[in-house]
Design a protein around this motif. Sequence first.
Motif, PDB file in Angstrom:
ATOM      1  N   VAL A  19      -2.971 -32.921  38.985  1.00 26.20           N
ATOM      2  CA  VAL A  19      -4.085 -31.900  38.929  1.00 26.20           C
ATOM      3  C   VAL A  19      -3.898 -30.599  39.597  1.00 26.20           C
ATOM      4  O   VAL A  19      -3.324 -30.715  40.720  1.00 26.20           O
ATOM      5  CB  VAL A  19      -5.378 -32.659  39.481  1.00 26.20           C
ATOM      6  N   THR A  20      -3.877 -29.432  38.897  1.00 29.52           N
ATOM      7  CA  THR A  20      -3.631 -28.194  39.610  1.00 29.52           C
ATOM      8  C   THR A  20      -4.863 -27.731  40.498  1.00 29.52           C
ATOM      9  O   THR A  20      -6.185 -28.211  40.062  1.00 29.52           O
ATOM     10  CB  THR A  20      -3.216 -27.350  38.567  1.00 29.52           C
ATOM     11  N   ILE A  21      -4.712 -26.767  41.300  1.00 28.14           N
ATOM     12  CA  ILE A  21      -5.687 -26.161  42.022  1.00 28.14           C
ATOM     13  C   ILE A  21      -6.595 -25.315  40.970  1.00 28.14           C
ATOM     14  O   ILE A  21      -7.691 -25.128  41.366  1.00 28.14           O
ATOM     15  CB  ILE A  21      -5.311 -25.140  43.131  1.00 28.14           C
ATOM     16  N   GLY A  22      -6.255 -24.956  39.844  1.00 24.85           N
ATOM     17  CA  GLY A  22      -6.793 -24.395  38.818  1.00 24.85           C
ATOM     18  C   GLY A  22      -7.830 -25.441  38.219  1.00 24.85           C
ATOM     19  O   GLY A  22      -9.065 -24.934  37.994  1.00 24.85           O
ATOM     20  N   ASN A  23      -7.525 -26.745  37.878  1.00 27.09           N
ATOM     21  CA  ASN A  23      -8.649 -27.923  37.631  1.00 27.09           C
ATOM     22  C   ASN A  23      -9.474 -28.078  38.713  1.00 27.09           C
ATOM     23  O   ASN A  23     -10.738 -28.093  38.530  1.00 27.09           O
ATOM     24  CB  ASN A  23      -7.760 -28.964  37.377  1.00 27.09           C
ATOM     25  N   TYR A  24      -8.930 -27.797  39.956  1.00 29.22           N
ATOM     26  CA  TYR A  24     -10.025 -28.109  40.981  1.00 29.22           C
ATOM     27  C   TYR A  24     -10.991 -27.154  40.990  1.00 29.22           C
ATOM     28  O   TYR A  24     -12.218 -27.298  40.959  1.00 29.22           O
ATOM     29  CB  TYR A  24      -9.138 -28.257  42.213  1.00 29.22           C
ATOM     30  N   ILE A  25     -10.517 -25.757  41.105  1.00 25.69           N
ATOM     31  CA  ILE A  25     -11.607 -24.635  41.238  1.00 25.69           C
ATOM     32  C   ILE A  25     -12.400 -24.728  39.900  1.00 25.69           C
ATOM     33  O   ILE A  25     -13.457 -24.284  40.111  1.00 25.69           O
ATOM     34  CB  ILE A  25     -10.569 -23.198  41.479  1.00 25.69           C
ATOM     35  N   GLY A  26     -11.869 -24.710  38.912  1.00 24.36           N
ATOM     36  CA  GLY A  26     -12.476 -24.743  37.268  1.00 24.36           C
ATOM     37  C   GLY A  26     -13.357 -25.523  37.244  1.00 24.36           C
ATOM     38  O   GLY A  26     -14.342 -25.594  36.518  1.00 24.36           O
ATOM     39  N   ALA A  27     -13.042 -26.990  37.517  1.00 22.81           N
ATOM     40  CA  ALA A  27     -13.924 -28.106  37.363  1.00 22.81           C
ATOM     41  C   ALA A  27     -14.332 -28.782  38.280  1.00 22.81           C
ATOM     42  O   ALA A  27     -15.334 -28.749  38.844  1.00 22.81           O
ATOM     43  CB  ALA A  27     -12.944 -28.994  36.299  1.00 22.81           C
ATOM     44  N   ILE A  28     -13.254 -29.630  39.047  1.00 19.64           N
ATOM     45  CA  ILE A  28     -13.724 -30.620  39.980  1.00 19.64           C
ATOM     46  C   ILE A  28     -14.740 -30.141  41.236  1.00 19.64           C
ATOM     47  O   ILE A  28     -15.750 -30.673  41.355  1.00 19.64           O
ATOM     48  CB  ILE A  28     -12.506 -31.362  40.358  1.00 19.64           C
ATOM     49  N   VAL A 149     -17.878 -26.521  30.792  1.00 19.62           N
ATOM     50  CA  VAL A 149     -16.773 -26.308  30.126  1.00 19.62           C
ATOM     51  C   VAL A 149     -16.120 -24.942  30.233  1.00 19.62           C
ATOM     52  O   VAL A 149     -16.657 -24.053  30.268  1.00 19.62           O
ATOM     53  CB  VAL A 149     -16.850 -26.485  28.605  1.00 19.62           C
ATOM     54  N   GLY A 150     -14.596 -25.147  30.308  1.00 24.16           N
ATOM     55  CA  GLY A 150     -13.702 -24.025  30.329  1.00 24.16           C
ATOM     56  C   GLY A 150     -13.885 -23.688  28.999  1.00 24.16           C
ATOM     57  O   GLY A 150     -13.939 -23.822  27.814  1.00 24.16           O
ATOM     58  N   ALA A 151     -13.000 -22.175  28.813  1.00 27.91           N
ATOM     59  CA  ALA A 151     -12.596 -21.680  27.672  1.00 27.91           C
ATOM     60  C   ALA A 151     -12.198 -22.497  26.326  1.00 27.91           C
ATOM     61  O   ALA A 151     -12.394 -22.479  25.420  1.00 27.91           O
ATOM     62  CB  ALA A 151     -12.219 -20.259  27.900  1.00 27.91           C
ATOM     63  N   PHE A 175     -30.143 -37.381  19.170  1.00 26.31           N
ATOM     64  CA  PHE A 175     -29.403 -37.013  19.932  1.00 26.31           C
ATOM     65  C   PHE A 175     -29.946 -35.393  20.657  1.00 26.31           C
ATOM     66  O   PHE A 175     -30.324 -34.819  19.961  1.00 26.31           O
ATOM     67  CB  PHE A 175     -27.842 -36.339  19.362  1.00 26.31           C
ATOM     68  N   THR A 176     -29.861 -35.314  21.762  1.00 22.74           N
ATOM     69  CA  THR A 176     -29.958 -34.114  22.562  1.00 22.74           C
ATOM     70  C   THR A 176     -28.822 -33.100  22.282  1.00 22.74           C
ATOM     71  O   THR A 176     -27.746 -33.606  22.364  1.00 22.74           O
ATOM     72  CB  THR A 176     -29.869 -34.332  24.264  1.00 22.74           C
ATOM     73  N   VAL A 177     -29.014 -31.997  21.903  1.00 19.17           N
ATOM     74  CA  VAL A 177     -28.155 -31.073  21.346  1.00 19.17           C
ATOM     75  C   VAL A 177     -27.581 -30.110  22.729  1.00 19.17           C
ATOM     76  O   VAL A 177     -28.565 -29.546  23.347  1.00 19.17           O
ATOM     77  CB  VAL A 177     -28.611 -29.900  20.224  1.00 19.17           C
ATOM     78  N   PRO A 178     -26.601 -30.392  22.947  1.00 21.80           N
ATOM     79  CA  PRO A 178     -26.071 -29.960  24.509  1.00 21.80           C
ATOM     80  C   PRO A 178     -25.743 -28.521  24.510  1.00 21.80           C
ATOM     81  O   PRO A 178     -25.472 -28.123  23.529  1.00 21.80           O
ATOM     82  CB  PRO A 178     -24.706 -30.735  24.757  1.00 21.80           C
ATOM     83  N   ASP A 179     -25.787 -27.960  25.776  1.00 17.19           N
ATOM     84  CA  ASP A 179     -25.579 -26.533  25.867  1.00 17.19           C
ATOM     85  C   ASP A 179     -24.218 -26.520  26.767  1.00 17.19           C
ATOM     86  O   ASP A 179     -24.180 -27.370  27.690  1.00 17.19           O
ATOM     87  CB  ASP A 179     -26.501 -25.747  26.450  1.00 17.19           C
ATOM     88  N   GLY A 180     -23.585 -25.448  27.016  1.00 17.96           N
ATOM     89  CA  GLY A 180     -22.268 -25.246  27.756  1.00 17.96           C
ATOM     90  C   GLY A 180     -23.146 -24.717  29.021  1.00 17.96           C
ATOM     91  O   GLY A 180     -23.711 -24.089  28.833  1.00 17.96           O
ATOM     92  N   TYR A 181     -22.410 -25.121  30.081  1.00 19.33           N
ATOM     93  CA  TYR A 181     -22.910 -24.796  31.403  1.00 19.33           C
ATOM     94  C   TYR A 181     -22.075 -23.840  31.988  1.00 19.33           C
ATOM     95  O   TYR A 181     -20.826 -24.111  32.041  1.00 19.33           O
ATOM     96  CB  TYR A 181     -23.009 -25.916  32.485  1.00 19.33           C
ATOM     97  N   ILE A 182     -22.386 -22.666  31.769  1.00 19.28           N
ATOM     98  CA  ILE A 182     -21.435 -21.531  32.124  1.00 19.28           C
ATOM     99  C   ILE A 182     -21.643 -21.293  33.817  1.00 19.28           C
ATOM    100  O   ILE A 182     -22.520 -21.154  34.354  1.00 19.28           O
ATOM    101  CB  ILE A 182     -21.817 -19.991  31.492  1.00 19.28           C
ATOM    102  N   LEU A 183     -20.586 -21.413  34.368  1.00 17.12           N
ATOM    103  CA  LEU A 183     -20.352 -21.372  35.899  1.00 17.12           C
ATOM    104  C   LEU A 183     -20.818 -20.093  36.362  1.00 17.12           C
ATOM    105  O   LEU A 183     -20.085 -18.987  35.819  1.00 17.12           O
ATOM    106  CB  LEU A 183     -19.181 -21.901  36.334  1.00 17.12           C
ATOM    107  N   LYS A 184     -21.480 -19.799  37.333  1.00 14.96           N
ATOM    108  CA  LYS A 184     -21.848 -18.600  37.962  1.00 14.96           C
ATOM    109  C   LYS A 184     -20.609 -17.877  38.544  1.00 14.96           C
ATOM    110  O   LYS A 184     -20.450 -16.574  38.253  1.00 14.96           O
ATOM    111  CB  LYS A 184     -22.917 -18.797  39.241  1.00 14.96           C
ATOM    112  N   ASP A 185     -19.633 -18.510  39.163  1.00 15.14           N
ATOM    113  CA  ASP A 185     -18.389 -17.691  39.543  1.00 15.14           C
ATOM    114  C   ASP A 185     -17.449 -18.092  38.563  1.00 15.14           C
ATOM    115  O   ASP A 185     -16.411 -18.376  38.856  1.00 15.14           O
ATOM    116  CB  ASP A 185     -18.184 -18.627  40.920  1.00 15.14           C
ATOM    117  N   SER A 186     -17.631 -17.259  37.514  1.00 16.75           N
ATOM    118  CA  SER A 186     -16.704 -17.504  36.287  1.00 16.75           C
ATOM    119  C   SER A 186     -15.372 -16.761  36.496  1.00 16.75           C
ATOM    120  O   SER A 186     -14.489 -16.876  35.686  1.00 16.75           O
ATOM    121  CB  SER A 186     -17.378 -16.815  34.960  1.00 16.75           C
ATOM    122  N   GLY A 187     -15.446 -15.889  37.683  1.00 20.73           N
ATOM    123  CA  GLY A 187     -14.290 -14.982  38.165  1.00 20.73           C
ATOM    124  C   GLY A 187     -13.176 -15.929  38.565  1.00 20.73           C
ATOM    125  O   GLY A 187     -12.015 -15.734  38.707  1.00 20.73           O
ATOM    126  N   ALA A 188     -13.478 -17.162  38.912  1.00 20.40           N
ATOM    127  CA  ALA A 188     -12.621 -18.060  39.446  1.00 20.40           C
ATOM    128  C   ALA A 188     -11.762 -18.820  38.416  1.00 20.40           C
ATOM    129  O   ALA A 188     -11.701 -20.081  38.136  1.00 20.40           O
ATOM    130  CB  ALA A 188     -13.279 -19.069  40.286  1.00 20.40           C
TER     131      ALA A 188
END
Length: 336
Positions: A19-28, A149-151, A175-188
Motif C-alpha cells: 500500500v503506497t502513501i498515495g493509497n493512504y492519503i487518498g483512501a485509508i 472514490v478516486g478518479a 437499491f439506494t442509488v449511491p453518490d460519489g463522496y468527493i473528499l474535501k482535501d482533493s488536492g491530496a
Amino acid sequence: MEEKVKSSLFSAVQPSGAVTIGNYIGAIRNFVKLQDEYNCIYAVADLHAITVRQEPAVLRRNTLELMALFLACGIDPKKCVLFVQSHVPAHCELAWVLNTISYPGELSRMTQFKDKSAKHAENVNMGLMDYPVLMAADILLYQAALVPVGADQKQHLELTRDLAIRFNNRYGQTFTVPDGYILKDSGARIMSLADPSKKMSKSDDNPNAFVTMGDDRDSILRKFKRAVTDSDSEIRYDPENKPGVSNLLTIYHAFTGKSLADSEREFAGKGYGEFKEAVGEAVADALAPIQAEKARLLADKAYINSIISEGDNAAFRMARKTLSKVYRKIGFYSGE
Ligand code: TRP
C-alpha cells in the motif's frame, strides 16, 4: 430528541500488494475520518484481486496485512464494519443477478478494463471484464448512499448507479442509488516521485517512484532525496509549472497538516536538498507509529481473526437482507 440517521458509506481496498502513501492519503486515512460521521462498511476486496493473477500464499498474507494496516491506521471496528469480501457469499450472488442486466458493450468500454487487458494481455479473463459488476454488488448490498472514490473508480461508480436505476425501474425500488463522496482535501493526490505527471503507483517499474506504508526510514529518506524536482530553486506550489516540487509540498502538507502557504514560507530561501529531507522526515515520522502498531497487531493473529469474524458476521446479515429482497423481486421461489 431526534436522532439523525447516519447514511451508509462503503469502500474497499484490494489486497494486491504493498500500500503506497498515495493509497493512504487518498483512501485509508479518509476512511478513518469518515467513521464518526457515517455508517461505514469497509472491505478487503480479495474477490477483485484475483482478476489478475495472484500467488495464493501471498494473497493470503496480503489480506491479513491489509486488515492489520486498516486497524493500525485507526479504523475502529467498534464504529465500522470491517470484513473480508470473499467471506460474504452475497457479493458473488448479487453480482450474478446484476450480470443479467449488464451488457458486454458497457463493460468492455470501461477504461480500467482496457488498461488492465493491455497490461495483462496473457490473462484477459471474464472476471477482469466483470470487475465493475462485482463492485456494484459490493456497494448496492449495503444500500450505501456514499462511496468515496478516486478518479480511477469514478466510471465504475457511474455503472453502479446505472445498474441500480436499471434494476429499480424493472423490479421496483430495491437499491439506494449511491453518490460519489468527493473528499474535501482533493488536492491530496499524490504523484510519482520519479515522474510527477503520473499518479504514484506500487506497480511502477521504478521502485523510487513510490513510498509504501512499510518502507523503513532509510528507504523513505533515500527515495525523497532522489525525487524529481526542477532546474530552478524556488519552493513554490505551482502544479502546472513545478509539478515535482508541488507534489512534495502536497505530501508535506498531507503528513504534517501544515498548510501549503505555511510550508512555502517555512522553506523560503532554502535549497531543494534540505526541503526533500524535511519531507522525507515528515513522512517517516508519521509512518513510524503506524508501522509499530501494525507489527504489534500482526503478532496477535487471533485478535485480528476475531475482528474479521465479527465484521464478516455483521456484513453477512446486512448483505443477506438486501439479497433476499432482490431474490423476492426477481421471482425466485422461496416456498411461500
Ligand atoms: N476497485 C476498487 C479499487 O481497486 C476496490 C473496490 C472494490 C471498491 N469494491 C469496491 C471501491 C466498492 C469502492 C467500492 O480501488
